[in-house]
Design a protein around this motif. Structure first.
Motif, PDB file in Angstrom:
ATOM      1  N   GLY A  56     -15.752  67.588  21.413  1.00  0.00           N
ATOM      2  CA  GLY A  56     -16.213  67.844  20.045  1.00  0.00           C
ATOM      3  C   GLY A  56     -15.313  68.777  19.268  1.00  0.00           C
ATOM      4  N   TYR A  57     -14.754  69.788  19.935  1.00  0.00           N
ATOM      5  CA  TYR A  57     -13.871  70.732  19.263  1.00  0.00           C
ATOM      6  C   TYR A  57     -12.424  70.328  19.470  1.00  0.00           C
ATOM      7  CZ  TYR A  57     -17.946  73.830  18.985  1.00  0.00           C
ATOM      8  OH  TYR A  57     -19.164  74.368  18.724  1.00  0.00           O
ATOM      9  N   PHE A  66     -35.843  66.513  17.228  1.00  0.00           N
ATOM     10  CA  PHE A  66     -34.400  66.716  17.169  1.00  0.00           C
ATOM     11  C   PHE A  66     -33.782  66.352  18.523  1.00  0.00           C
ATOM     12  CE2 PHE A  66     -35.692  70.598  19.185  1.00  0.00           C
ATOM     13  CZ  PHE A  66     -34.612  71.020  19.942  1.00  0.00           C
ATOM     14  N   VAL A  67     -32.508  66.038  18.507  1.00  0.00           N
ATOM     15  CA  VAL A  67     -31.781  65.670  19.719  1.00  0.00           C
ATOM     16  C   VAL A  67     -30.633  66.651  19.903  1.00  0.00           C
ATOM     17  CG1 VAL A  67     -30.421  63.896  20.886  1.00  0.00           C
ATOM     18  CG2 VAL A  67     -32.356  63.241  19.430  1.00  0.00           C
ATOM     19  N   LYS A  80     -19.036  70.843  22.712  1.00  0.00           N
ATOM     20  CA  LYS A  80     -19.657  71.120  21.422  1.00  0.00           C
ATOM     21  C   LYS A  80     -21.117  70.674  21.440  1.00  0.00           C
ATOM     22  CE  LYS A  80     -18.995  70.388  16.442  1.00  0.00           C
ATOM     23  NZ  LYS A  80     -18.142  69.788  15.408  1.00  0.00           N
ATOM     24  N   VAL A  81     -21.990  71.538  20.948  1.00  0.00           N
ATOM     25  CA  VAL A  81     -23.420  71.238  20.906  1.00  0.00           C
ATOM     26  C   VAL A  81     -23.751  70.506  19.616  1.00  0.00           C
ATOM     27  CG1 VAL A  81     -25.732  72.237  20.826  1.00  0.00           C
ATOM     28  CG2 VAL A  81     -24.009  73.205  22.365  1.00  0.00           C
ATOM     29  N   HIS A 135     -25.352  78.964  21.894  1.00  0.00           N
ATOM     30  CA  HIS A 135     -23.970  78.455  21.857  1.00  0.00           C
ATOM     31  C   HIS A 135     -23.052  79.439  21.136  1.00  0.00           C
ATOM     32  CE1 HIS A 135     -20.797  75.658  22.228  1.00  0.00           C
ATOM     33  NE2 HIS A 135     -20.798  75.214  20.996  1.00  0.00           N
ATOM     34  N   LEU A 136     -23.565  80.030  20.042  1.00  0.00           N
ATOM     35  CA  LEU A 136     -22.759  81.015  19.312  1.00  0.00           C
ATOM     36  C   LEU A 136     -22.430  82.205  20.201  1.00  0.00           C
ATOM     37  CD1 LEU A 136     -21.515  82.170  16.733  1.00  0.00           C
ATOM     38  CD2 LEU A 136     -23.788  83.012  16.090  1.00  0.00           C
ATOM     39  N   ASN A 137     -23.410  82.679  20.976  1.00  0.00           N
ATOM     40  CA  ASN A 137     -23.153  83.810  21.872  1.00  0.00           C
ATOM     41  C   ASN A 137     -22.100  83.464  22.916  1.00  0.00           C
ATOM     42  OD1 ASN A 137     -25.001  85.492  20.594  1.00  0.00           O
ATOM     43  ND2 ASN A 137     -26.715  84.846  21.882  1.00  0.00           N
TER      44      ASN A 137
END
Length: 440
Positions: free
Chosen positions: A162-163, A154-155, A126-127, A80-82
């Motif tokens: 989200g943003y 984890f989910v 948004k993740v 996601h950052l990339n």
């Protein structure tokens, strides 16, 4: 060229900082992964000490599971950052191209340029990744692994909303002790109702099928006729410069594009009353039902309904249930502000539609007539300005509903708007537009 300058300013001051914040948030999440996961492994180790030799085998197995989960978690966030970095790189490249266009004299290059502002304005999903947790169980040697505990996986989900676009920072300006009248001009209307500013143009409408455009100094520029020939109940202008208007009689929201009228929303059972264009180019429309018993505010993206605001947390109506005009605007902090004359109040909810506050007038004018707001607008300071037609004045409030000042002796004010310098344009019922400077 003006449009490119506005796009450049939005990218520099709003969109680019938003992506920078998203990047920092993701980097911070990744940096904190070890610490968060270490907390879980510590709990597991404490439980393992109680189980001695036999437990060590289970501990090692579960730690391996945690490590694998952490790697998957990190992989998702890194991916996601990339993606964010790639978009940010595109923004920087687009910003450079825009700045080159501003300095370019090559008309063909400017004409061929296709801005990507709508693409950048639409933020990515948004993740969300929920950390796993460890639930210890009482000792049972026969079912050691099962009874030692379990790891909740984890989910990973995505949230399209989200943003949020970062609010642009603005310098603080003080109110003038005595507001100044800059100019007054006549629209040749009777019963002037609505007024909207866009890019040095002032659009006005009244109880007629003509929508007139003036310069900011009052010079007549052009007239656009409504599709039906009937009066619009309100007007606004999109961020791309398209005039939009709603018609209560025909239950439609219409857009003018290259001189042609397009019906973008056709309602059933509800009539549009007033509208505004938000910072993200959504439409906020105040509606009332056919029997005038209910009112609500609906957010549209194009013709798609995204949000309905009608009741408070107790299930009670936020707005008066009648056909009274309910002017609407969005504040810089994304609050939705409605002037509700049927309830003698200004009603403000946050972006999620939760009631923040109501304003019913200031006690200092108790001897005056009851507060009855009509037009409403906001400025770069997130201050709210609303027209009090019964008391012939403008109320200025801060973003939390605290009264700041009146602009007095404004006979029959109705619609209001502000320009890029925060000058206030007041559409008077008599047909005149009066322009005020009220900030230092």
């Amino acid at each position: 060229m003006v449009k490119q300058v506005l796009i450049t300013e939005e990218i520099e001051k709003v969109i680019a900082p938003t992506y920078e914040d998203i990047k920092k948030e993701l980097i911070n999440q990744i940096a904190n992964l070890d610490g968060e996961y270490e907390k879980i492994t510590t709990v597991i180790s404490d439980q393992g000490e109680k189980w001695h030799t036999e437990v060590n085998r289970v501990i090692d197995k579960m730690k391996n599971e945690i490590t694998e989960i952490k790697e998957k978690h990190g992989t998702i966030l890194e991916k996601h950052l990339n993606e964010i970095k790639q978009i940010e790189s595109l923004i920087i490249g687009n910003l450079s191209a825009l700045k080159e266009l501003e300095e370019s004299n090559d008309v063909s290059v400017i004409v061929e340029y296709r801005p990507r502002i709508k693409e950048f304005r639409k933020l990515p999903a948004k993740v969300h990744v929920t950390l796993p947790s460890f639930s210890p169980k009482s000792i049972n040697g026969e079912k050691f692994y099962e009874m030692f505990g379990s790891i909740k996986p984890f989910v990973s989900t995505t949230d399209k909303n989200g943003y949020k676009i970062k609010s642009p920072e603005v310098s603080q300006r003080e109110l003038l002790d005595i507001p100044e009248i800059i100019n007054t001009f006549n629209t040749w209307y009777e019963n002037l109702r609505s007024i909207s500013f866009y890019n040095e143009e002032i659009w006005t409408s009244a109880q007629t099928g003509n929508i007139k455009c003036f310069s900011t100094v009052g010079k007549y520029m052009k007239t656009i006729k409504t599709r039906s020939g009937e009066m619009p109940s309100d007007i606004a202008v999109t961020r791309g410069g398209n005039l939009v208007y709603c018609e209560s009689k025909f239950k439609t929201l219409n857009k003018i594009n290259d001189g042609k009228t397009e019906v973008i929303i056709r309602l059933q059972g509800w009539k549009p009353n007033n509208l505004c264009v938000t910072s993200t180019d959504d439409f906020l429309v105040s509606l009332y039902n056919d029997d005038t018993t209910q009112s609500k505010v609906v957010r549209y993206f194009g013709s798609t309904e995204k949000q309905t605001i009608q009741f408070n947390d107790e299930g009670k109506p936020l707005y008066s249930g009648n056909f009274y005009i309910k002017y609407i605007t969005e504040n810089r902090n994304y609050d939705i502000c409605v002037a509700d004359p049927g309830a003698y109040s200004v009603v403000v909810v946050n972006q999620a539609g939760k009631l923040r506050w109501r304003y019913t007038g200031h006690p200092s004018w108790a001897k005056r007539k009851q507060f009855k707001p009509h037009g409403i607008t906001t400025n770069s300071q997130s201050q709210i300005l609303t027209a009090d037609s019964k008391n012939h004045c403008i109320h200025i409030l801060d973003q939390d509903g605290q009264f700041l000042r009146y602009i007095e002796d404004v006979k029959d004010p109705f619609g209001v708007c502000v320009d890029n310098q925060d000058n206030l344009y007041v559409a008077k019922w008599t047909g005149n537009v009066k322009i005020f400077r009220y900030l230092k």
